[in-house]
Motif scaffolding. Sequence first.
Motif, PDB file in Angstrom:
ATOM      1  N   VAL A  95      -7.009  30.963  38.163  1.00 53.46           N
ATOM      2  CA  VAL A  95      -6.555  30.044  37.108  1.00 53.46           C
ATOM      3  C   VAL A  95      -5.108  29.628  37.339  1.00 53.46           C
ATOM      4  O   VAL A  95      -4.751  28.458  37.155  1.00 53.46           O
ATOM      5  N   HIS A  96      -4.262  30.549  37.760  1.00 52.41           N
ATOM      6  CA  HIS A  96      -2.870  30.201  38.045  1.00 52.41           C
ATOM      7  C   HIS A  96      -2.784  29.196  39.196  1.00 52.41           C
ATOM      8  O   HIS A  96      -1.957  28.283  39.171  1.00 52.41           O
ATOM      9  N   ARG A  97      -3.666  29.368  40.170  1.00 53.16           N
ATOM     10  CA  ARG A  97      -3.652  28.487  41.337  1.00 53.16           C
ATOM     11  C   ARG A  97      -4.103  27.074  40.988  1.00 53.16           C
ATOM     12  O   ARG A  97      -3.576  26.097  41.506  1.00 53.16           O
ATOM     13  N   HIS A  98      -5.079  26.947  40.096  1.00 55.16           N
ATOM     14  CA  HIS A  98      -5.692  25.642  39.828  1.00 55.16           C
ATOM     15  C   HIS A  98      -5.235  24.992  38.521  1.00 55.16           C
ATOM     16  O   HIS A  98      -5.330  23.771  38.382  1.00 55.16           O
ATOM     17  N   PHE A  99      -4.773  25.795  37.558  1.00 58.07           N
ATOM     18  CA  PHE A  99      -4.437  25.224  36.248  1.00 58.07           C
ATOM     19  C   PHE A  99      -3.008  25.510  35.806  1.00 58.07           C
ATOM     20  O   PHE A  99      -2.598  25.060  34.738  1.00 58.07           O
ATOM     21  N   GLY A 100      -2.272  26.282  36.596  1.00 55.71           N
ATOM     22  CA  GLY A 100      -0.880  26.555  36.252  1.00 55.71           C
ATOM     23  C   GLY A 100      -0.669  27.981  35.783  1.00 55.71           C
ATOM     24  O   GLY A 100      -1.567  28.608  35.207  1.00 55.71           O
ATOM     25  N   ARG A 101       0.536  28.490  36.006  1.00 55.27           N
ATOM     26  CA  ARG A 101       0.834  29.892  35.679  1.00 55.27           C
ATOM     27  C   ARG A 101       0.984  30.129  34.181  1.00 55.27           C
ATOM     28  O   ARG A 101       1.009  31.269  33.728  1.00 55.27           O
ATOM     29  N   ASP A 102       1.098  29.057  33.402  1.00 55.91           N
ATOM     30  CA  ASP A 102       1.234  29.218  31.954  1.00 55.91           C
ATOM     31  C   ASP A 102      -0.122  29.295  31.247  1.00 55.91           C
ATOM     32  O   ASP A 102      -0.169  29.397  30.020  1.00 55.91           O
ATOM     33  N   VAL A 103      -1.226  29.233  32.016  1.00 49.88           N
ATOM     34  CA  VAL A 103      -2.575  29.267  31.434  1.00 49.88           C
ATOM     35  C   VAL A 103      -3.205  30.628  31.696  1.00 49.88           C
ATOM     36  O   VAL A 103      -3.266  31.085  32.846  1.00 49.88           O
ATOM     37  N   HIS A 104      -3.674  31.294  30.636  1.00 47.23           N
ATOM     38  CA  HIS A 104      -4.440  32.534  30.797  1.00 47.23           C
ATOM     39  C   HIS A 104      -5.917  32.181  30.797  1.00 47.23           C
ATOM     40  O   HIS A 104      -6.371  31.345  30.008  1.00 47.23           O
ATOM     41  N   TYR A 105      -6.672  32.830  31.678  1.00 47.11           N
ATOM     42  CA  TYR A 105      -8.076  32.429  31.846  1.00 47.11           C
ATOM     43  C   TYR A 105      -8.887  32.551  30.566  1.00 47.11           C
ATOM     44  O   TYR A 105      -9.796  31.759  30.315  1.00 47.11           O
ATOM     45  N   MET A 106      -8.569  33.510  29.694  1.00 47.17           N
ATOM     46  CA  MET A 106      -9.360  33.659  28.473  1.00 47.17           C
ATOM     47  C   MET A 106      -9.108  32.531  27.481  1.00 47.17           C
ATOM     48  O   MET A 106      -9.929  32.276  26.611  1.00 47.17           O
ATOM     49  N   GLU A 107      -7.973  31.839  27.611  1.00 43.39           N
ATOM     50  CA  GLU A 107      -7.727  30.672  26.761  1.00 43.39           C
ATOM     51  C   GLU A 107      -8.787  29.603  27.005  1.00 43.39           C
ATOM     52  O   GLU A 107      -9.160  28.862  26.087  1.00 43.39           O
ATOM     53  N   LEU A 108      -9.263  29.507  28.242  1.00 47.68           N
ATOM     54  CA  LEU A 108     -10.278  28.513  28.571  1.00 47.68           C
ATOM     55  C   LEU A 108     -11.602  28.860  27.898  1.00 47.68           C
ATOM     56  O   LEU A 108     -12.343  27.977  27.465  1.00 47.68           O
TER      57      LEU A 108
ATOM     58  N   SER B  71      -5.601  30.166  17.308  1.00 50.56           N
ATOM     59  CA  SER B  71      -4.944  31.474  17.424  1.00 50.56           C
ATOM     60  C   SER B  71      -4.889  31.963  18.862  1.00 50.56           C
ATOM     61  O   SER B  71      -4.017  32.759  19.219  1.00 50.56           O
ATOM     62  N   TYR B  72      -5.840  31.491  19.714  1.00 48.60           N
ATOM     63  CA  TYR B  72      -5.849  31.964  21.097  1.00 48.60           C
ATOM     64  C   TYR B  72      -4.609  31.510  21.865  1.00 48.60           C
ATOM     65  O   TYR B  72      -4.304  32.038  22.934  1.00 48.60           O
ATOM     66  N   LYS B  73      -3.902  30.508  21.345  1.00 43.87           N
ATOM     67  CA  LYS B  73      -2.685  30.037  22.003  1.00 43.87           C
ATOM     68  C   LYS B  73      -1.469  30.883  21.633  1.00 43.87           C
ATOM     69  O   LYS B  73      -0.382  30.681  22.165  1.00 43.87           O
ATOM     70  N   MET B  74      -1.662  31.800  20.694  1.00 44.56           N
ATOM     71  CA  MET B  74      -0.553  32.630  20.240  1.00 44.56           C
ATOM     72  C   MET B  74      -0.470  33.901  21.079  1.00 44.56           C
ATOM     73  O   MET B  74      -1.482  34.424  21.535  1.00 44.56           O
ATOM     74  N   SER B  75       0.738  34.396  21.244  1.00 42.10           N
ATOM     75  CA  SER B  75       0.912  35.692  21.908  1.00 42.10           C
ATOM     76  C   SER B  75       0.505  36.794  20.930  1.00 42.10           C
ATOM     77  O   SER B  75       0.375  36.557  19.722  1.00 42.10           O
ATOM     78  N   LYS B  76       0.329  38.000  21.456  1.00 45.96           N
ATOM     79  CA  LYS B  76      -0.031  39.127  20.585  1.00 45.96           C
ATOM     80  C   LYS B  76       1.059  39.384  19.553  1.00 45.96           C
ATOM     81  O   LYS B  76       0.789  39.768  18.413  1.00 45.96           O
ATOM     82  N   ILE B  77       2.313  39.160  19.932  1.00 46.93           N
ATOM     83  CA  ILE B  77       3.438  39.355  19.005  1.00 46.93           C
ATOM     84  C   ILE B  77       3.326  38.378  17.838  1.00 46.93           C
ATOM     85  O   ILE B  77       3.537  38.745  16.674  1.00 46.93           O
TER      86      ILE B  77
END
Length: 539
Positions: A247-260, A491-497
């Motif tokens: 996911v970092h390689r194809h969609f950017g390092r700011d994207v976590h795969y579970m967000e998709l 909510s998935y765009k939010m950090s755990k904090i």
Amino acid sequence: MSNWLLPVESLSDMYQLNWVTLAVLLCSSTLINGGKVLVFPVDGSHWINMKILIKELHSRNHEVTVLRPSDSWYIKPDSFYYKTLNLKSSGGIDKEGFGSLVTTLLTTRREGASLWFRISMEYELMLQVYEINKKLLQTVEGMFENSKLMQSLRDAKYDLLLTDPAYGGGVLLGYRLGLPLVFNVRWTVQGEGHQAIAPSPLSYVPIPGAMLTDKMTFTQRVKNFLYYLFTSLYIQWMTDSTYKPFVHRHFGRDVHYMELFQSADIWLMRNDFTFEFPRPTMPNVVYMGGFQCKPSKPLSKELEDFVQSSGEHGVIVMTLGTLVAKLPEDIAEDIAAAFAQLPQKVIWRHTGKRPSTLGNNTLLLDWLPQNDLLGHPKTKVFVAHGGTNGIQEAIYHGVPLVGLPLMFDQHDNFFRMEARGVAKVLDIATVNRDNFLEALKEVLYEPSYSDKMKTLSNLHRDQPMKPLDRAMFWIEFVMRHKGAPHLRTESYKMSKIQYYSIDVVSFLLAVILLVFTVFISVVKFLCRRVFCRSKAKTE
């Protein structure tokens, strides 16, 4: 004779009325414009579920295209119900190798091999899943690099992508194509589907595998928490290591795969609350448990004759799913010997060596019509491995269960049924003719099993809309509205904090501490002023 004759005028009026009625019906009906659905399926038993949705979509005039790897296990290259796009790459599932590993795993558990050897076999099974994900990502990467293929997928103007998120290939492709995403889901790459999308308090939502209900003692809540920690570590090792770099390689390092995954429009959940314990859910989670279930069809003449020959005693049906067509010989011998001592007739899907202890009451088949047999009024017990499909068909038809869970989610599935009092579960490592026969007799002759399963069946069937129709409504809803973002939490765009308001609590605590510090400082300052004045007056 004359009573059957009508005047010409009456016939004319009747025809006119029929034409008017037909015109009204045609005008009042909603015209259905077929959509275009791209399907990225998971092979094996998951395909059985997906194929049911595909057939129903086809019957509703939708055009379905299925992406199919060259080494597909179950997915046929040609079908009346869908078109295929054949990928010249691996789907990652080696049928023969996987089946051999399962058989070895069963044998080692049976023979009481050393703990270390059994752990190594479980580890080998986990590695198989890891390799499947790894090969699948290689396939998706090959698709991304094939500009001609990707352009043809864009040019096709699909209305949505339907996928099973047990593996992530469909999610990644849907995100790349910018298509609305609908899940046919029970599991994601991170585990049970609810865990990825809905609040799941560990105090009353059991982690799959922990063998707990929603009513936990303190000790059980500790166990549930430890299972959660173990699952989190397992995910980091098995899933993060493969999906994160991709996911970092194809969609950017700011994207976590579970967000998709979490950004999917609709989650068609393959269970309901006759199976699931009560828990929080989300607006875009649609329950379609038992969508594959249907009234039974007549059996073949030979099979019907065999079933009818059981008389008042009835029939026992046994099958252990797609992965295990045959059991280790010693287990098969013990099971056959137990069956032979019963007055019931037995229909058993078994492709291994014919057991020497097989009784005249037992019919061995390479394949059996499971749904039609479970729906037959003479079927008394279903001996199963605990796959979701089989359990839901047993619930639908009201047939109590004897369980021989083997792997994956099957133990957890049967635990849920045992907790509801509709199943007796045995350990495949210790099953023998005596305890298997005892379990069969208990479920056959203890009325509570049958009564509770009939109650569960009535609860499952008492719905305002059939589960398959509900699934179709929401798929077509996404087509009509080009997604369902109003049902999807951000909510998935939010950090755990942020999600757990740790930053808010920290800020408020800091404010309280600041106010308290200022207050103490002011009090000290005033006290010093008063003390100084008093001292000055005294002097």
